[in-house]
Design a protein around this motif. Structure first.
Motif, PDB file in Angstrom:
ATOM      1  N   ILE A 131      49.543  30.421  54.755  1.00 51.10           N
ATOM      2  CA  ILE A 131      48.116  29.681  54.999  1.00 51.10           C
ATOM      3  C   ILE A 131      47.492  29.910  56.073  1.00 51.10           C
ATOM      4  CG2 ILE A 131      46.944  27.533  54.840  1.00 51.10           C
ATOM      5  CD1 ILE A 131      49.131  26.453  52.717  1.00 51.10           C
ATOM      6  N   TYR A 132      48.341  29.858  57.264  1.00 49.10           N
ATOM      7  CA  TYR A 132      47.963  30.067  58.462  1.00 49.10           C
ATOM      8  C   TYR A 132      47.474  31.405  58.605  1.00 49.10           C
ATOM      9  CZ  TYR A 132      47.706  30.435  63.594  1.00 49.10           C
ATOM     10  OH  TYR A 132      47.242  30.729  64.794  1.00 49.10           O
ATOM     11  N   GLY A 133      48.378  32.658  58.145  1.00 51.09           N
ATOM     12  CA  GLY A 133      47.957  33.793  58.421  1.00 51.09           C
ATOM     13  C   GLY A 133      46.964  34.358  57.714  1.00 51.09           C
ATOM     14  N   TYR A 134      46.393  33.884  56.449  1.00 58.02           N
ATOM     15  CA  TYR A 134      45.614  34.502  55.509  1.00 58.02           C
ATOM     16  C   TYR A 134      44.179  33.538  55.484  1.00 58.02           C
ATOM     17  CZ  TYR A 134      48.547  38.041  54.275  1.00 58.02           C
ATOM     18  OH  TYR A 134      49.618  38.859  54.409  1.00 58.02           O
ATOM     19  N   LEU A 135      44.321  32.519  56.112  1.00 59.85           N
ATOM     20  CA  LEU A 135      43.168  31.408  55.914  1.00 59.85           C
ATOM     21  C   LEU A 135      41.721  32.128  56.421  1.00 59.85           C
ATOM     22  CD1 LEU A 135      42.186  28.463  55.013  1.00 59.85           C
ATOM     23  CD2 LEU A 135      42.650  28.046  57.316  1.00 59.85           C
ATOM     24  N   PRO A 136      41.638  33.013  57.397  1.00 57.04           N
ATOM     25  CA  PRO A 136      40.332  33.555  57.793  1.00 57.04           C
ATOM     26  C   PRO A 136      39.841  34.420  56.595  1.00 57.04           C
ATOM     27  CG  PRO A 136      41.509  33.533  59.607  1.00 57.04           C
ATOM     28  CD  PRO A 136      42.699  33.052  58.681  1.00 57.04           C
ATOM     29  N   LEU A 137      40.497  35.089  56.063  1.00 56.81           N
ATOM     30  CA  LEU A 137      40.102  36.127  55.009  1.00 56.81           C
ATOM     31  C   LEU A 137      39.566  35.474  53.854  1.00 56.81           C
ATOM     32  CD1 LEU A 137      43.196  38.651  54.777  1.00 56.81           C
ATOM     33  CD2 LEU A 137      40.802  38.878  55.850  1.00 56.81           C
ATOM     34  N   MET A 138      39.858  33.891  53.623  1.00 60.08           N
ATOM     35  CA  MET A 138      39.461  33.205  52.539  1.00 60.08           C
ATOM     36  C   MET A 138      38.186  32.558  52.976  1.00 60.08           C
ATOM     37  SD  MET A 138      40.085  32.084  49.298  1.00 60.08           S
ATOM     38  CE  MET A 138      41.874  32.018  48.931  1.00 60.08           C
ATOM     39  N   VAL A 139      38.181  32.068  54.219  1.00 62.05           N
ATOM     40  CA  VAL A 139      36.903  31.271  54.651  1.00 62.05           C
ATOM     41  C   VAL A 139      35.721  32.388  54.742  1.00 62.05           C
ATOM     42  CG1 VAL A 139      36.000  30.517  56.977  1.00 62.05           C
ATOM     43  CG2 VAL A 139      38.254  29.841  56.350  1.00 62.05           C
TER      44      VAL A 139
ATOM     45  N   GLY B  71      37.575  35.987  48.232  1.00 63.13           N
ATOM     46  CA  GLY B  71      38.520  35.522  49.029  1.00 63.13           C
ATOM     47  C   GLY B  71      39.681  35.640  48.470  1.00 63.13           C
ATOM     48  N   CYS B  72      39.713  34.838  47.164  1.00 62.24           N
ATOM     49  CA  CYS B  72      41.082  34.919  46.573  1.00 62.24           C
ATOM     50  C   CYS B  72      41.582  36.114  46.255  1.00 62.24           C
ATOM     51  CB  CYS B  72      40.949  34.005  44.987  1.00 62.24           C
ATOM     52  SG  CYS B  72      40.442  32.320  45.044  1.00 62.24           S
ATOM     53  N   MET B  73      40.790  37.145  45.781  1.00 65.39           N
ATOM     54  CA  MET B  73      41.370  38.618  45.475  1.00 65.39           C
ATOM     55  C   MET B  73      41.948  38.983  46.803  1.00 65.39           C
ATOM     56  SD  MET B  73      41.363  40.647  43.036  1.00 65.39           S
ATOM     57  CE  MET B  73      40.176  40.114  41.832  1.00 65.39           C
ATOM     58  N   LEU B  74      41.027  39.032  47.983  1.00 64.13           N
ATOM     59  CA  LEU B  74      41.901  39.575  49.263  1.00 64.13           C
ATOM     60  C   LEU B  74      43.207  38.957  49.598  1.00 64.13           C
ATOM     61  CD1 LEU B  74      38.528  39.681  51.323  1.00 64.13           C
ATOM     62  CD2 LEU B  74      39.816  41.622  50.672  1.00 64.13           C
ATOM     63  N   VAL B  75      43.159  37.555  49.418  1.00 67.31           N
ATOM     64  CA  VAL B  75      44.442  36.876  49.820  1.00 67.31           C
ATOM     65  C   VAL B  75      45.498  37.048  48.901  1.00 67.31           C
ATOM     66  CG1 VAL B  75      45.475  34.527  50.258  1.00 67.31           C
ATOM     67  CG2 VAL B  75      43.118  35.094  50.950  1.00 67.31           C
ATOM     68  N   PHE B  76      45.321  37.203  47.322  1.00 67.38           N
ATOM     69  CA  PHE B  76      46.362  37.377  46.644  1.00 67.38           C
ATOM     70  C   PHE B  76      47.028  38.604  46.639  1.00 67.38           C
ATOM     71  CE2 PHE B  76      47.811  38.396  42.333  1.00 67.38           C
ATOM     72  CZ  PHE B  76      48.764  37.579  42.300  1.00 67.38           C
ATOM     73  N   ILE B  77      45.916  39.812  46.783  1.00 71.24           N
ATOM     74  CA  ILE B  77      46.618  41.080  46.878  1.00 71.24           C
ATOM     75  C   ILE B  77      47.521  41.398  47.995  1.00 71.24           C
ATOM     76  CG2 ILE B  77      45.749  43.582  46.989  1.00 71.24           C
ATOM     77  CD1 ILE B  77      43.392  42.938  45.055  1.00 71.24           C
ATOM     78  N   LEU B  78      46.928  40.962  49.029  1.00 70.02           N
ATOM     79  CA  LEU B  78      47.724  41.060  50.396  1.00 70.02           C
ATOM     80  C   LEU B  78      49.053  40.378  50.198  1.00 70.02           C
ATOM     81  CD1 LEU B  78      44.894  41.088  52.853  1.00 70.02           C
ATOM     82  CD2 LEU B  78      46.082  43.138  52.158  1.00 70.02           C
ATOM     83  N   LEU B  79      49.127  39.113  49.653  1.00 69.24           N
ATOM     84  CA  LEU B  79      50.347  38.290  49.737  1.00 69.24           C
ATOM     85  C   LEU B  79      51.277  38.992  48.902  1.00 69.24           C
ATOM     86  CD1 LEU B  79      49.022  34.589  49.628  1.00 69.24           C
ATOM     87  CD2 LEU B  79      50.210  35.673  51.355  1.00 69.24           C
ATOM     88  N   MET B  80      50.964  39.827  47.661  1.00 67.13           N
ATOM     89  CA  MET B  80      51.924  40.298  46.871  1.00 67.13           C
ATOM     90  C   MET B  80      52.654  41.256  47.443  1.00 67.13           C
ATOM     91  SD  MET B  80      51.758  38.918  43.562  1.00 67.13           S
ATOM     92  CE  MET B  80      52.331  40.223  42.392  1.00 67.13           C
TER      93      MET B  80
ATOM     94  N   ALA C 272      45.126  27.974  50.437  1.00 67.20           N
ATOM     95  CA  ALA C 272      44.168  28.801  51.468  1.00 67.20           C
ATOM     96  C   ALA C 272      42.753  28.262  50.910  1.00 67.20           C
ATOM     97  CB  ALA C 272      44.445  29.855  51.350  1.00 67.20           C
ATOM     98  N   LEU C 273      42.677  28.314  49.597  1.00 63.60           N
ATOM     99  CA  LEU C 273      41.088  28.260  48.841  1.00 63.60           C
ATOM    100  C   LEU C 273      40.824  26.697  49.152  1.00 63.60           C
ATOM    101  CD1 LEU C 273      38.842  28.672  47.328  1.00 63.60           C
ATOM    102  CD2 LEU C 273      40.118  28.293  45.251  1.00 63.60           C
TER     103      LEU C 273
ATOM    104  N   THR D 247      47.536  41.117  36.580  1.00 60.61           N
ATOM    105  CA  THR D 247      47.049  39.935  37.222  1.00 60.61           C
ATOM    106  C   THR D 247      45.481  39.846  37.548  1.00 60.61           C
ATOM    107  OG1 THR D 247      49.266  39.379  37.910  1.00 60.61           O
ATOM    108  CG2 THR D 247      47.394  38.025  38.829  1.00 60.61           C
ATOM    109  N   VAL D 248      45.184  40.984  38.130  1.00 64.52           N
ATOM    110  CA  VAL D 248      43.988  41.247  38.842  1.00 64.52           C
ATOM    111  C   VAL D 248      42.947  41.658  37.668  1.00 64.52           C
ATOM    112  CG1 VAL D 248      42.254  42.441  40.123  1.00 64.52           C
ATOM    113  CG2 VAL D 248      44.619  42.147  40.878  1.00 64.52           C
ATOM    114  N   THR D 249      43.469  42.057  36.508  1.00 61.45           N
ATOM    115  CA  THR D 249      42.436  42.165  35.243  1.00 61.45           C
ATOM    116  C   THR D 249      42.213  41.091  34.647  1.00 61.45           C
ATOM    117  OG1 THR D 249      43.429  44.567  35.025  1.00 61.45           O
ATOM    118  CG2 THR D 249      42.379  43.675  33.281  1.00 61.45           C
ATOM    119  N   ALA D 250      43.414  40.276  34.534  1.00 66.15           N
ATOM    120  CA  ALA D 250      43.111  38.991  33.682  1.00 66.15           C
ATOM    121  C   ALA D 250      42.240  38.128  34.576  1.00 66.15           C
ATOM    122  CB  ALA D 250      44.482  38.335  33.704  1.00 66.15           C
ATOM    123  N   TYR D 251      42.355  38.103  35.854  1.00 66.93           N
ATOM    124  CA  TYR D 251      41.497  37.366  36.817  1.00 66.93           C
ATOM    125  C   TYR D 251      40.098  37.779  36.806  1.00 66.93           C
ATOM    126  CZ  TYR D 251      39.851  35.200  41.114  1.00 66.93           C
ATOM    127  OH  TYR D 251      39.188  34.626  42.150  1.00 66.93           O
ATOM    128  N   MET D 252      40.075  39.101  36.638  1.00 66.92           N
ATOM    129  CA  MET D 252      38.418  39.494  36.837  1.00 66.92           C
ATOM    130  C   MET D 252      37.888  39.144  35.135  1.00 66.92           C
ATOM    131  SD  MET D 252      37.716  40.524  39.627  1.00 66.92           S
ATOM    132  CE  MET D 252      36.112  41.027  39.215  1.00 66.92           C
TER     133      MET D 252
END
Length: 283
Positions: free
Chosen positions: A153-161, A205-214, A76-77, A262-267
């Motif tokens: 990708i289709y469902g979460y693309l706007p949240l990344m854009v 964007g990556c945080m929003l998409v990744f958390i929702l995908l989990m 998506a990114l 995962t989010v802590t390591a990412y931040m």
């Protein structure tokens, strides 16, 4: 009234709402995870680690989630960044609003309807039929990880854009002009100016998409056909079908722990990259 007391009073409504809607439900789930399944379903109060010991039985769901969620976020990114860059930097301001509305349009329709549309497109009468017509036979797209990835990708693309677009739209265009005046080619200007300054949007964007995908379950259920199982699908099965609330709670707690790690390591990674970028800028 002191400033400290006033601040506490102002924070009280939001704090109470946070406690009631997040902390209390998570505490209930944590307590349930140490219980046992009742004979008729539900949970019996107890203190046992049996449910956590059985977590490997749901390893496939965790593996699919931890594989497709990062891949879907990265895909998506890679698609969203050029689109956001085009909208923010290259498009005439008169057309920006219209194009942004076109990006939002898919959100006006339920994800259920959009997933049904992809079921048809990826099913036997959709793209595989078109490929067979041109001589490519035996292609199966539906009920595969590829189908789930396309739906993600289709469902979460706007949240990344949109977060990336906001970062790029706020970019001071004079920095790009200065870089060009100093003799930097476009690719170097992008790598040294545009990309670093858009990192906050990329991170959001990556945080929003990744958390929702989990926690996603609808897209794998519809486009995966029960063959590509996410943790969200496992939770639906455990709570609503088998009514094993204790085991489902343990799976939910494990998912939250994985997300926190995962989010802590990412931040932390983002903070280190930001510190290095600041050091380079100072030098």
């Amino acid at each position: 009234m002191s400033i400290r007391t006033r601040n506490w009073l102002l924070l009280a409504p939001a704090g109470t709402l946070f406690l009631a809607l997040l902390i209390v439900p998570l505490t209930v789930v944590l307590v349930f995870s140490f219980g046992e399944r009742a004979p008729a379903g539900g949970v019996v109060p107890a203190f046992t680690l049996e449910q956590y010991a059985n977590l490997p039985a749901r390893w496939t769901a965790f593996k699919n989630t931890l594989t497709l969620a990062p891949i879907g976020t990265l895909a998506a990114l890679l698609i969203a960044y050029p689109l956001a860059y085009f909208l923010a930097v290259r498009v005439d301001p008169r057309w920006k609003t219209i194009l942004l509305i076109l990006v939002i349009v898919p959100f006006w329709t339920s994800i259920l309807i959009r997933s049904y549309a992809w079921m048809f497109l990826l099913g036997g009468r959709g793209l595989p039929a078109a490929l067979e017509w041109i001589g490519i036979e035996g292609v199966r797209l539906i009920n595969t990880p590829f189908a789930v990835l396309v739906g993600i990708i289709y469902g979460y693309l706007p949240l990344m854009v949109f977060p990336i677009y906001v970062s790029l739209d706020r970019l001071d265009k004079r920095l790009l002009e200065a870089s060009s005046d100093l003799g930097s080619p476009p690719w170097r200007t992008f790598l040294q100016v545009t990309l670093p300054l858009s990192v906050p949007g990329i991170a959001t964007g990556c945080m929003l998409v990744f958390i929702l995908l989990m926690g996603e379950f609808l897209i794998p259920a519809m486009l995966g056909g029960g063959k590509v199982f996410f943790v969200g699908n496992a939770l639906v099965d455990l709570f609503l079908q088998s009514r094993n609330w204790a085991y489902g709670s343990a799976v939910a707690v494990a998912l939250v722990v994985v997300m926190l790690i995962t989010v802590t390591a990412y931040m932390r990674l983002l903070n280190r990259l930001g510190a290095r970028r600041d050091d380079v800028a100072i030098m």
